[in-house]
Design a protein around this motif. Structure first.
Motif, PDB file in Angstrom:
ATOM      1  N   VAL A  63      45.322  -3.304  17.945  1.00 42.24           N
ATOM      2  CA  VAL A  63      44.949  -3.418  19.359  1.00 42.24           C
ATOM      3  C   VAL A  63      43.548  -2.873  19.609  1.00 42.24           C
ATOM      4  N   ASN A  64      43.053  -2.029  18.713  1.00 41.81           N
ATOM      5  CA  ASN A  64      41.700  -1.488  18.896  1.00 41.81           C
ATOM      6  C   ASN A  64      40.643  -2.581  19.026  1.00 41.81           C
ATOM      7  N   TRP A  65      40.877  -3.744  18.414  1.00 41.25           N
ATOM      8  CA  TRP A  65      39.900  -4.826  18.471  1.00 41.25           C
ATOM      9  C   TRP A  65      39.741  -5.383  19.887  1.00 41.25           C
ATOM     10  N   ILE A  66      40.808  -5.313  20.683  1.00 39.18           N
ATOM     11  CA  ILE A  66      40.736  -5.855  22.045  1.00 39.18           C
ATOM     12  C   ILE A  66      40.754  -4.762  23.103  1.00 39.18           C
ATOM     13  N   ALA A  67      40.861  -3.501  22.675  1.00 39.09           N
ATOM     14  CA  ALA A  67      40.934  -2.396  23.629  1.00 39.09           C
ATOM     15  C   ALA A  67      39.730  -2.330  24.580  1.00 39.09           C
ATOM     16  N   PRO A  68      38.486  -2.551  24.097  1.00 41.85           N
ATOM     17  CA  PRO A  68      37.359  -2.503  25.040  1.00 41.85           C
ATOM     18  C   PRO A  68      37.495  -3.491  26.194  1.00 41.85           C
ATOM     19  N   ALA A  69      38.131  -4.648  25.949  1.00 39.48           N
ATOM     20  CA  ALA A  69      38.324  -5.625  27.026  1.00 39.48           C
ATOM     21  C   ALA A  69      39.242  -5.063  28.105  1.00 39.48           C
ATOM     22  N   PHE A  70      40.297  -4.353  27.701  1.00 41.98           N
ATOM     23  CA  PHE A  70      41.198  -3.742  28.673  1.00 41.98           C
ATOM     24  C   PHE A  70      40.493  -2.653  29.466  1.00 41.98           C
ATOM     25  N   VAL A  71      39.649  -1.879  28.789  1.00 45.32           N
ATOM     26  CA  VAL A  71      38.929  -0.803  29.478  1.00 45.32           C
ATOM     27  C   VAL A  71      37.957  -1.382  30.504  1.00 45.32           C
ATOM     28  N   ARG A  72      37.294  -2.487  30.147  1.00 47.21           N
ATOM     29  CA  ARG A  72      36.400  -3.138  31.110  1.00 47.21           C
ATOM     30  C   ARG A  72      37.174  -3.673  32.312  1.00 47.21           C
ATOM     31  N   LEU A  73      38.361  -4.197  32.044  1.00 48.93           N
ATOM     32  CA  LEU A  73      39.156  -4.790  33.117  1.00 48.93           C
ATOM     33  C   LEU A  73      39.656  -3.738  34.097  1.00 48.93           C
ATOM     34  N   MET A  74      40.191  -2.652  33.575  1.00 51.56           N
ATOM     35  CA  MET A  74      40.856  -1.661  34.427  1.00 51.56           C
ATOM     36  C   MET A  74      39.990  -0.458  34.749  1.00 51.56           C
ATOM     37  N   GLY A  75      38.907  -0.245  33.987  1.00 52.58           N
ATOM     38  CA  GLY A  75      38.132   0.977  34.144  1.00 52.58           C
ATOM     39  C   GLY A  75      38.739   2.084  33.301  1.00 52.58           C
ATOM     40  N   ALA A  76      37.957   3.103  33.009  1.00 55.33           N
ATOM     41  CA  ALA A  76      38.398   4.153  32.083  1.00 55.33           C
ATOM     42  C   ALA A  76      39.587   4.935  32.633  1.00 55.33           C
ATOM     43  N   ARG A  77      39.520   5.360  33.917  1.00 56.55           N
ATOM     44  CA  ARG A  77      40.578   6.222  34.444  1.00 56.55           C
ATOM     45  C   ARG A  77      41.919   5.501  34.496  1.00 56.55           C
ATOM     46  N   LEU A  78      41.958   4.293  35.059  1.00 56.50           N
ATOM     47  CA  LEU A  78      43.226   3.564  35.159  1.00 56.50           C
ATOM     48  C   LEU A  78      43.757   3.214  33.770  1.00 56.50           C
ATOM     49  N   SER A  79      42.855   2.892  32.842  1.00 51.71           N
ATOM     50  CA  SER A  79      43.286   2.597  31.475  1.00 51.71           C
ATOM     51  C   SER A  79      44.023   3.789  30.875  1.00 51.71           C
ATOM     52  N   MET A  80      43.488   4.996  31.081  1.00 50.30           N
ATOM     53  CA  MET A  80      44.126   6.186  30.518  1.00 50.30           C
ATOM     54  C   MET A  80      45.449   6.493  31.202  1.00 50.30           C
ATOM     55  N   ILE A  81      45.532   6.269  32.503  1.00 43.49           N
ATOM     56  CA  ILE A  81      46.778   6.539  33.232  1.00 43.49           C
ATOM     57  C   ILE A  81      47.892   5.602  32.763  1.00 43.49           C
ATOM     58  N   VAL A  82      47.585   4.300  32.719  1.00 47.32           N
ATOM     59  CA  VAL A  82      48.598   3.323  32.302  1.00 47.32           C
ATOM     60  C   VAL A  82      49.022   3.569  30.856  1.00 47.32           C
ATOM     61  N   SER A  83      48.058   3.853  30.002  1.00 46.09           N
ATOM     62  CA  SER A  83      48.385   4.115  28.601  1.00 46.09           C
ATOM     63  C   SER A  83      49.200   5.382  28.442  1.00 46.09           C
ATOM     64  N   GLY A  84      48.932   6.373  29.286  1.00 50.92           N
ATOM     65  CA  GLY A  84      49.678   7.617  29.212  1.00 50.92           C
ATOM     66  C   GLY A  84      51.167   7.424  29.433  1.00 50.92           C
ATOM     67  N   VAL A  85      51.527   6.445  30.271  1.00 49.32           N
ATOM     68  CA  VAL A  85      52.941   6.172  30.535  1.00 49.32           C
ATOM     69  C   VAL A  85      53.662   5.754  29.258  1.00 49.32           C
ATOM     70  N   THR A  86      52.964   5.043  28.351  1.00 50.74           N
ATOM     71  CA  THR A  86      53.613   4.615  27.106  1.00 50.74           C
ATOM     72  C   THR A  86      53.991   5.825  26.242  1.00 50.74           C
ATOM     73  N   TYR A  87      53.192   6.889  26.325  1.00 51.75           N
ATOM     74  CA  TYR A  87      53.524   8.104  25.580  1.00 51.75           C
ATOM     75  C   TYR A  87      54.798   8.745  26.116  1.00 51.75           C
ATOM     76  N   ILE A  88      54.963   8.716  27.438  1.00 49.70           N
ATOM     77  CA  ILE A  88      56.168   9.298  28.032  1.00 49.70           C
ATOM     78  C   ILE A  88      57.399   8.502  27.619  1.00 49.70           C
ATOM     79  N   LEU A  89      57.286   7.177  27.586  1.00 52.64           N
ATOM     80  CA  LEU A  89      58.404   6.343  27.147  1.00 52.64           C
ATOM     81  C   LEU A  89      58.808   6.683  25.715  1.00 52.64           C
TER      82      LEU A  89
END
Length: 438
Positions: A63-89
């Motif tokens: 997923v690292n190959w496409i991760a920059p596209a997600f960061v551009r789409l959502m911005g750094a803060r929202l990207s980290m918040i949404v990704s953080g939820v996967t850690y809780i799961l």
């Protein structure tokens, strides 16, 4: 206080809470799964911690190959918040132990890990400049690695009076409830991340809202085709192998050497203590290269990498003579080590592993933030790609290779990774000196 410095501190605190949950689990996951298998039977549960870790880092790497596209789409803060939820799961899945569920959430958190670390590297870079990058990398690393200290203090205190070879069901349940709550606090803290004040961040923000996967892949391949990045990727690969070793292999092996516990014959209760000591090593390294970064940077990044190399070599030697070779491949250790297993030597080895890891990781973040300040997301994505694919490979071979073979692999790649980083740093220094002359 400077706004960007506040942002770096908030970033570090949020990761400290989130990874207090996740990294603490990484240290205890092996003994926990061993205990669940003993309680339910391998026919009813049958999960393997190294398969779980391998899945995490395999998906992470892809997923690292496409991760920059997600960061551009959502911005750094929202990207980290949404990704953080996967850690809780992922953490919460241990409250209802099912092998199939463990492997599914392992893949989910692998996806989230690629996004969160690309966003973290991007955010840290736009909150820094060439003068503050070393300091900010060290400060973030120190706060982040406090997760190892606090989480494992809880585990050690909670586990220290445990008797018998397994971790009881009630102990496992309370542990994962606490870790889930702590991780959630980390996600909430991310909502307080502010906008960086640097002009560079305003330029980068113009790209947000776009989602071009092909562009993301092209940018990453363009960076990868350069000699400088190819050399750094050797170092990145080594950090992945040693990450798998200290975060999963070392503590799992330690928990299986019951002769370390002279009283009750259960070394699993020392896993939290070992994780705490590793965390102290990480924190000490982060403080030295963060708070004192303005002084250490005068000597360059290469002396710090070379220091980390020799510290790692010492730790590998201590582990080799202290741990039986079959401690990585068998839940019941039958072979003997060069000496009678000693807890103090094991803890010293853990401290050295943590300190040396901080040497490598802080300097990798620093050099990427300096070299690729104007396009940091693809650079950090490549860092995490090679680190995570190496980690996945290491977790894959861990159940099959004994300790001595794994230590030999670590020593070989440590030598290669150190040499490649030093070459890049020397070339960069020559370029800077030439520019000053001109």
């Amino acid at each position: 206080m400077d706004r960007d410095l506040i942002n770096v501190l908030v970033l570090g605190v949020s990761f400290m809470f989130l990874f207090t949950s996740f990294q603490t689990n990484g240290f205890i996951q092996g003994p926990m799964i061993d205990s669940i298998n003993h309680e339910y039977g391998k026919d009813h549960y049958g999960a393997n911690t190294f398969v779980s870790m391998c899945l995490i880092y395999l998906i992470f790497s892809l997923v690292n190959w496409i991760a920059p596209a997600f960061v551009r789409l959502m911005g750094a803060r929202l990207s980290m918040i949404v990704s953080g939820v996967t850690y809780i799961l992922f953490i919460a899945n241990f409250l209802w132990p099912q092998a199939w569920l463990l492997y599914i959430v392992s893949m989910i958190v692998g996806f989230g890990a690629a996004i969160i670390w690309t966003a973290q590297g991007y955010y840290l870079t736009i909150c820094s400049n060439e003068k503050t990058m070393g300091r900010n990398s060290g400060l973030f690393w120190t706060l982040f690695q406090c997760s190892l200290l606090f989480g494992n203090i809880f585990v050690y205190v909670y586990f220290k009076d445990m008797t018998g070879e397994d971790i009881p069901h009630s102990t496992r349940t309370i542990t994962y409830i606490v870790l889930t709550i702590v991780g959630t606090i980390g996600i909430v803290t991310m909502f307080f991340l502010g906008s960086p004040k640097s002009l560079r961040s305003e330029e980068q923000d113009e790209q947000q809202g776009s989602f071009d996967v092909l562009q993301s892949i092209r940018e990453s391949f363009a960076l990868l085709s350069t000699r400088r990045m190819l050399l750094l990727c050797v170092t990145f690969w080594y950090t992945g192998i040693e990450l798998s070793f200290f975060s999963g292999v070392f503590t799992t092996a330690l928990g299986r050497i019951n002769t370390l516990d002279k009283d009750g014959g259960n070394a699993k209760k020392f896993v939290g203590l070992a994780g705490m000591i590793i965390g102290i090593g990480e924190i000490v390294g982060g403080l030295i290269f963060g708070i004192l970064g303005s002084k250490t940077v005068r000597w360059g990044r290469d002396p710090i990498i070379i220091l980390g190399y020799f510290v790692h070599m010492i730790s590998f030697l201590l582990i080799m003579i202290n741990f039986p070779p079959d401690s990585t491949i068998s839940e019941t250790v039958k072979q003997s080590a060069y000496i009678d297993p000693n807890l103090v030597i094991a803890l010293i080895s853990g401290f050295l592993l943590g300190f040396a890891d901080s040497c490598f990781c802080t300097q990798c973040m620093s050099i990427l933030g300096t070299l690729y300040a104007d396009n940091s997301a693809p650079a950090f994505a490549l860092f995490k790609f090679f680190q995570s694919i190496a980690c996945a490979c290491a977790f894959f071979y861990t159940p099959y290779f004994n300790l001595y073979i794994q230590l030999a692999i670590l020593a070989i790649f440590a030598s290669m990774g150190t040499l490649s980083f030093v070459i890049v740093e020397w070339k960069l220094r020559q370029q800077n000196d030439q520019q000053h002359i001109n």
